[in-house]
Design an enzyme around this catalytic site. Structure first.
Site, PDB file in Angstrom:
ATOM      1  N   PRO A  88     -16.643  31.373  44.612  1.00 30.60           N
ATOM      2  CA  PRO A  88     -17.633  31.096  43.562  1.00 30.60           C
ATOM      3  C   PRO A  88     -18.243  29.704  43.700  1.00 30.60           C
ATOM      4  CG  PRO A  88     -15.510  31.746  42.633  1.00 30.60           C
ATOM      5  CD  PRO A  88     -15.298  31.575  44.085  1.00 30.60           C
ATOM      6  N   GLU A 115      -5.735  32.433  42.582  1.00 28.06           N
ATOM      7  CA  GLU A 115      -6.691  31.452  42.054  1.00 28.06           C
ATOM      8  C   GLU A 115      -7.566  30.875  43.157  1.00 28.06           C
ATOM      9  OE1 GLU A 115      -5.509  32.613  38.776  1.00 28.06           O
ATOM     10  OE2 GLU A 115      -6.982  30.985  38.742  1.00 28.06           O
ATOM     11  N   ARG A 153     -26.825  46.248  58.451  1.00 24.43           N
ATOM     12  CA  ARG A 153     -28.082  47.006  58.362  1.00 24.43           C
ATOM     13  C   ARG A 153     -29.184  46.373  59.205  1.00 24.43           C
ATOM     14  NH1 ARG A 153     -29.284  50.216  54.142  1.00 24.43           N
ATOM     15  NH2 ARG A 153     -31.387  49.395  54.045  1.00 24.43           N
ATOM     16  N   ASP A 168     -37.130  47.396  52.778  1.00 23.30           N
ATOM     17  CA  ASP A 168     -36.285  46.977  51.651  1.00 23.30           C
ATOM     18  C   ASP A 168     -36.978  45.781  51.030  1.00 23.30           C
ATOM     19  OD1 ASP A 168     -32.900  47.611  52.849  1.00 23.30           O
ATOM     20  OD2 ASP A 168     -34.562  48.888  52.250  1.00 23.30           O
TER      21      ASP A 168
HETATM   22  C1  LIG Z   1     -17.511  32.020  38.430  1.00 29.04           C
HETATM   23  C2  LIG Z   1     -16.065  31.800  38.757  1.00 29.04           C
HETATM   24  C3  LIG Z   1     -15.451  30.595  38.390  1.00 29.04           C
HETATM   25  C4  LIG Z   1     -14.124  30.407  38.697  1.00 29.04           C
HETATM   26  C5  LIG Z   1     -13.372  31.386  39.381  1.00 29.04           C
HETATM   27  C6  LIG Z   1     -14.009  32.584  39.727  1.00 29.04           C
HETATM   28  C7  LIG Z   1     -13.287  33.657  40.458  1.00 29.04           C
HETATM   29  O1  LIG Z   1     -13.711  34.774  40.479  1.00 29.04           O
HETATM   30  N1  LIG Z   1     -12.152  33.330  41.100  1.00 29.04           N
HETATM   31  C8  LIG Z   1     -11.377  34.303  41.811  1.00 29.04           C
HETATM   32  C9  LIG Z   1     -11.870  34.509  43.215  1.00 29.04           C
HETATM   33  N2  LIG Z   1     -13.266  34.842  43.181  1.00 29.04           N
HETATM   34  C10 LIG Z   1     -14.028  35.134  44.253  1.00 29.04           C
HETATM   35  O2  LIG Z   1     -13.587  35.192  45.387  1.00 29.04           O
HETATM   36  C11 LIG Z   1     -15.501  35.310  44.009  1.00 29.04           C
HETATM   37  C12 LIG Z   1     -15.989  35.424  42.713  1.00 29.04           C
HETATM   38  C13 LIG Z   1     -17.355  35.568  42.511  1.00 29.04           C
HETATM   39  C14 LIG Z   1     -18.284  35.617  43.557  1.00 29.04           C
HETATM   40  C15 LIG Z   1     -17.779  35.513  44.854  1.00 29.04           C
HETATM   41  N3  LIG Z   1     -18.428  35.535  46.039  1.00 29.04           N
HETATM   42  O3  LIG Z   1     -17.515  35.400  47.004  1.00 29.04           O
HETATM   43  C16 LIG Z   1     -16.286  35.299  46.480  1.00 29.04           C
HETATM   44  C17 LIG Z   1     -16.407  35.364  45.102  1.00 29.04           C
HETATM   45  C18 LIG Z   1     -11.635  33.271  44.069  1.00 29.04           C
HETATM   46  C19 LIG Z   1     -10.321  33.432  44.746  1.00 29.04           C
HETATM   47  C20 LIG Z   1      -9.872  34.856  44.536  1.00 29.04           C
HETATM   48  C21 LIG Z   1     -11.019  35.566  43.880  1.00 29.04           C
HETATM   49  C22 LIG Z   1     -15.358  32.800  39.419  1.00 29.04           C
END
Ligand SMILES: Cc1cccc(C(=O)NCC2(NC(=O)c3cccc4nocc34)CCCC2)c1
Length: 246
Positions: A88, A115, A153, A168
């Site tokens: 994120p 986390e 794709r 697209d």
């Molecule tokens: C807004 C926000 C703030 C804090 C934590 C999280 C959150 O979702 N934390 C959990 C994890 N999220 C993602 O990996 C993830 C989530 C979203 C889009 C993504 N694009 O790529 C990977 C992505 C990170 C480690 C394990 C999963 C989200």
């Protein structure tokens, strides 16, 4: 296209990538997928991949050693591939990034769980952090799947009709898509726009372009700033009344 994925759930990735266009691309060798599971590279008998966070707080953090070993193992197999941590905190993924990675020919995607991952792995081995959007997920795997789909794709020969990759909406300089209709011609008393039934391909192309422009202006006006608009596009947009947001 060669894609490496580091994930604690390789079966989830494998299963999702056996079907449709992506499944066929793998069968035809247009997409080579190499998965590496940090759990397979642990040194302890409990195959530990996570631990409690220093400084306290909820949840667990992926430990650096097995994760680093998994990244290094894929880097050896794909030394030219950029290492991308899906998180994120990353730069928003977009079609331009998909095109760049397809052109480069390979990418290694790191999917987090718990986390997140120990920051020292990012400092030492990650080239870029990329995000699919501002929402909370349980893991990075579904983000990785979306990215693999978008990139594959674009690989020549993957889509039967190469135009559809271009058509697209994001292929047409980042505009939203026009409406689509198919049989029956009347459904629940709703008909199809007459122009689509006219056989006038020039008028149909113009209608579709104008629908894309109007929708982009109404729903995602910021995309118009980056779009590559023709003079006719600009004249059409000027002719539109105030946006109704739909
Ligand atoms: C807004 C926000 C703030 C804090 C934590 C999280 C959150 O979702 N934390 C959990 C994890 N999220 C993602 O990996 C993830 C989530 C979203 C889009 C993504 N694009 O790529 C990977 C992505 C990170 C480690 C394990 C999963 C989200």
């Amino acid at each position: 296209m060669k894609v490496g994925v580091i994930t604690l759930f390789p079966e989830l990735m494998d299963g999702a990538l056996e079907h449709g266009v992506i499944g066929r691309a793998r069968t035809k060798g247009q997409l080579e997928l190499e998965l590496s599971n940090p759990r397979d590279l642990t040194a302890d008998k409990h195959r530990t991949v996570d631990d409690r966070p220093f400084g306290g707080g909820p949840g667990m953090v992926m430990t650096p050693a097995p994760l680093s070993a998994a990244i290094v193992s894929l880097k050896e197999a794909m030394p030219e591939a950029p290492v991308v941590y899906l998180s994120p905190q990353g730069r928003p993924f977009d079609q331009a990034m998909a095109r760049a990675w397809q052109a480069h020919g390979s990418v290694i995607l790191v999917a987090g769980r718990y986390e997140g991952i120990d920051e020292r792995v990012i400092d030492r081995l990650v080239d870029e952090e990329v995000s699919l959007g501002d929402f909370v997920l349980s893991g990075g795997e579904f983000a990785a799947l979306a990215i693999i789909d978008a990139v594959t794709r674009l690989e020549p020969g993957v889509l039967g009709d190469p135009l559809s990759a271009e058509e697209d909406s994001f292929g047409i300089e980042g505009l939203l898509d026009c409406p689509h209709y198919t049989r029956p011609e009347v459904y629940e008393n709703q008909t199809v726009p007459a122009v689509l039934m006219s056989g006038d391909h020039k008028a149909i192309a113009r209608w579709r372009r104008q629908q894309s422009l109007a929708r982009t202006r109404d729903r995602r006006p910021e995309l118009l700033e980056k779009a590559d608009l023709t003079k006719e596009d600009k004249v059409f947009l000027t002719s539109l009344g105030p946006s109704d947001g739909n």
